[in-house]
Design a protein around this motif. Sequence first.
Motif, PDB file in Angstrom:
ATOM      1  N   LEU A  49      19.800 -23.264  -2.225  1.00 47.46           N
ATOM      2  CA  LEU A  49      19.807 -22.558  -1.210  1.00 47.46           C
ATOM      3  C   LEU A  49      19.996 -20.993  -1.585  1.00 47.46           C
ATOM      4  CD1 LEU A  49      21.038 -24.986   0.081  1.00 47.46           C
ATOM      5  CD2 LEU A  49      22.365 -23.843   1.871  1.00 47.46           C
ATOM      6  N   GLN A  50      19.545 -20.705  -2.633  1.00 50.91           N
ATOM      7  CA  GLN A  50      19.386 -19.264  -3.089  1.00 50.91           C
ATOM      8  C   GLN A  50      20.542 -18.549  -2.960  1.00 50.91           C
ATOM      9  OE1 GLN A  50      15.780 -17.534  -1.769  1.00 50.91           O
ATOM     10  NE2 GLN A  50      14.362 -19.289  -2.732  1.00 50.91           N
ATOM     11  N   ILE A  51      21.792 -18.775  -2.959  1.00 54.31           N
ATOM     12  CA  ILE A  51      23.081 -18.318  -3.004  1.00 54.31           C
ATOM     13  C   ILE A  51      23.415 -17.837  -4.280  1.00 54.31           C
ATOM     14  CG2 ILE A  51      25.296 -18.530  -2.284  1.00 54.31           C
ATOM     15  CD1 ILE A  51      24.567 -20.773  -0.070  1.00 54.31           C
ATOM     16  N   ASP A  52      23.861 -16.499  -4.490  1.00 56.07           N
ATOM     17  CA  ASP A  52      24.411 -15.919  -5.742  1.00 56.07           C
ATOM     18  C   ASP A  52      25.364 -15.028  -5.367  1.00 56.07           C
ATOM     19  OD1 ASP A  52      23.057 -13.582  -5.061  1.00 56.07           O
ATOM     20  OD2 ASP A  52      21.443 -14.048  -6.368  1.00 56.07           O
ATOM     21  N   ILE A  53      25.785 -14.177  -6.368  1.00 59.68           N
ATOM     22  CA  ILE A  53      26.915 -13.242  -6.097  1.00 59.68           C
ATOM     23  C   ILE A  53      26.560 -12.289  -5.069  1.00 59.68           C
ATOM     24  CG2 ILE A  53      26.196 -11.263  -7.875  1.00 59.68           C
ATOM     25  CD1 ILE A  53      29.781 -13.122  -7.316  1.00 59.68           C
ATOM     26  N   LYS A  54      25.310 -11.785  -4.659  1.00 60.69           N
ATOM     27  CA  LYS A  54      25.259 -10.941  -3.473  1.00 60.69           C
ATOM     28  C   LYS A  54      25.705 -11.498  -2.232  1.00 60.69           C
ATOM     29  CE  LYS A  54      20.802  -9.967  -5.809  1.00 60.69           C
ATOM     30  NZ  LYS A  54      19.930 -11.029  -5.861  1.00 60.69           N
ATOM     31  N   GLN A  55      25.909 -12.819  -2.044  1.00 58.99           N
ATOM     32  CA  GLN A  55      26.617 -13.242  -0.816  1.00 58.99           C
ATOM     33  C   GLN A  55      28.007 -13.287  -0.943  1.00 58.99           C
ATOM     34  OE1 GLN A  55      23.823 -14.885  -2.222  1.00 58.99           O
ATOM     35  NE2 GLN A  55      22.657 -13.646  -0.764  1.00 58.99           N
ATOM     36  N   TYR A  56      28.621 -12.549  -1.866  1.00 54.57           N
ATOM     37  CA  TYR A  56      30.241 -12.572  -2.104  1.00 54.57           C
ATOM     38  C   TYR A  56      30.757 -11.815  -0.806  1.00 54.57           C
ATOM     39  CZ  TYR A  56      34.895 -11.760  -4.420  1.00 54.57           C
ATOM     40  OH  TYR A  56      36.152 -11.757  -4.709  1.00 54.57           O
ATOM     41  N   GLY A  57      31.570 -12.183  -0.110  1.00 50.80           N
ATOM     42  CA  GLY A  57      32.165 -11.467   0.670  1.00 50.80           C
ATOM     43  C   GLY A  57      31.301 -11.607   2.221  1.00 50.80           C
ATOM     44  N   VAL A  58      30.258 -12.348   2.204  1.00 47.67           N
ATOM     45  CA  VAL A  58      29.500 -12.614   3.688  1.00 47.67           C
ATOM     46  C   VAL A  58      30.642 -13.209   4.489  1.00 47.67           C
ATOM     47  CG1 VAL A  58      27.695 -13.632   4.621  1.00 47.67           C
ATOM     48  CG2 VAL A  58      27.042 -12.561   2.421  1.00 47.67           C
ATOM     49  N   ASP A  59      30.565 -12.649   5.883  1.00 51.88           N
ATOM     50  CA  ASP A  59      31.230 -13.061   6.824  1.00 51.88           C
ATOM     51  C   ASP A  59      30.406 -14.329   7.519  1.00 51.88           C
ATOM     52  OD1 ASP A  59      32.691 -13.862   9.195  1.00 51.88           O
ATOM     53  OD2 ASP A  59      33.198 -11.879   9.338  1.00 51.88           O
ATOM     54  N   LEU A  60      30.972 -15.774   7.170  1.00 53.76           N
ATOM     55  CA  LEU A  60      30.215 -16.914   7.511  1.00 53.76           C
ATOM     56  C   LEU A  60      30.395 -17.191   8.877  1.00 53.76           C
ATOM     57  CD1 LEU A  60      31.348 -19.216   4.463  1.00 53.76           C
ATOM     58  CD2 LEU A  60      29.164 -18.102   4.890  1.00 53.76           C
ATOM     59  N   THR A  61      31.274 -16.465   9.802  1.00 56.66           N
ATOM     60  CA  THR A  61      31.506 -16.378  11.075  1.00 56.66           C
ATOM     61  C   THR A  61      30.556 -15.750  11.869  1.00 56.66           C
ATOM     62  OG1 THR A  61      33.031 -14.806  11.374  1.00 56.66           O
ATOM     63  CG2 THR A  61      33.730 -17.159  10.694  1.00 56.66           C
ATOM     64  N   THR A  62      29.891 -14.692  11.299  1.00 59.10           N
ATOM     65  CA  THR A  62      29.302 -13.723  11.810  1.00 59.10           C
ATOM     66  C   THR A  62      27.815 -13.544  11.540  1.00 59.10           C
ATOM     67  OG1 THR A  62      29.945 -11.816  10.780  1.00 59.10           O
ATOM     68  CG2 THR A  62      30.999 -12.365  12.930  1.00 59.10           C
ATOM     69  N   SER A  63      27.504 -13.891  10.027  1.00 65.46           N
ATOM     70  CA  SER A  63      26.061 -13.727   9.331  1.00 65.46           C
ATOM     71  C   SER A  63      25.115 -14.567  10.247  1.00 65.46           C
ATOM     72  CB  SER A  63      26.384 -14.015   8.107  1.00 65.46           C
ATOM     73  OG  SER A  63      25.160 -13.953   7.495  1.00 65.46           O
ATOM     74  N   LYS A  64      23.876 -13.810  10.098  1.00 67.94           N
ATOM     75  CA  LYS A  64      22.749 -14.904  10.468  1.00 67.94           C
ATOM     76  C   LYS A  64      21.939 -15.249   9.421  1.00 67.94           C
ATOM     77  CE  LYS A  64      22.053 -11.568  14.553  1.00 67.94           C
ATOM     78  NZ  LYS A  64      21.211 -10.764  15.066  1.00 67.94           N
TER      79      LYS A  64
END
Length: 188
Positions: free
Chosen positions: A138-153
Amino acid sequence: MMNKIPRFFYSRDTVEVARDLLGKKLTRRINNKLISGIITETEAYKQIDDPASHAHCGITKRNKAMFGKIGIAYIYIIYGIHYCINVVARNNEYGHLAGAVLIRSLQPVDGVDIMKKNRNVDIVSNLTNGPGKITQALQIDIKQYGVDLTTSKHLYISNTKNNEYKLSCNQRVGIKKGLDKLWNFKLS
């Protein structure tokens, strides 16, 4: 339709959240392309009563997300090469200052060809059957640290139409402490 999991869902006991995430869908949107899968395995990690948790000994630069806002992504690297995705979940009312649910396995749904390319794997059953495989697919790495999974698109967890399933409870994988806690949950 995105039917994202709301923040209050994560404001409960971490173990309950881990169990209840089974059957939900983890989605990553990159350049208007969806990559997703149904969550088929999770693990709960608390703080005070959990010696296997990153948060057990207190807050650090690495684990600060576990002490932060409920519903955000806690991403870390393991073995120096694999990223793992967790969602922060806990009930502060019972003294738990930190908690997160590790997403260990997915059943691929959308963007299977993209996942195959990202992982350089052709066998669908081997695409997302481990936490490091999920983040690579899914191309997830440290750049997604702290992303709000309840509001992110671009990275979120959503409800699915059918959440009826059987589950199994097991010891968590790859730990040496807290083996008495059956906080690994799988669809069966």
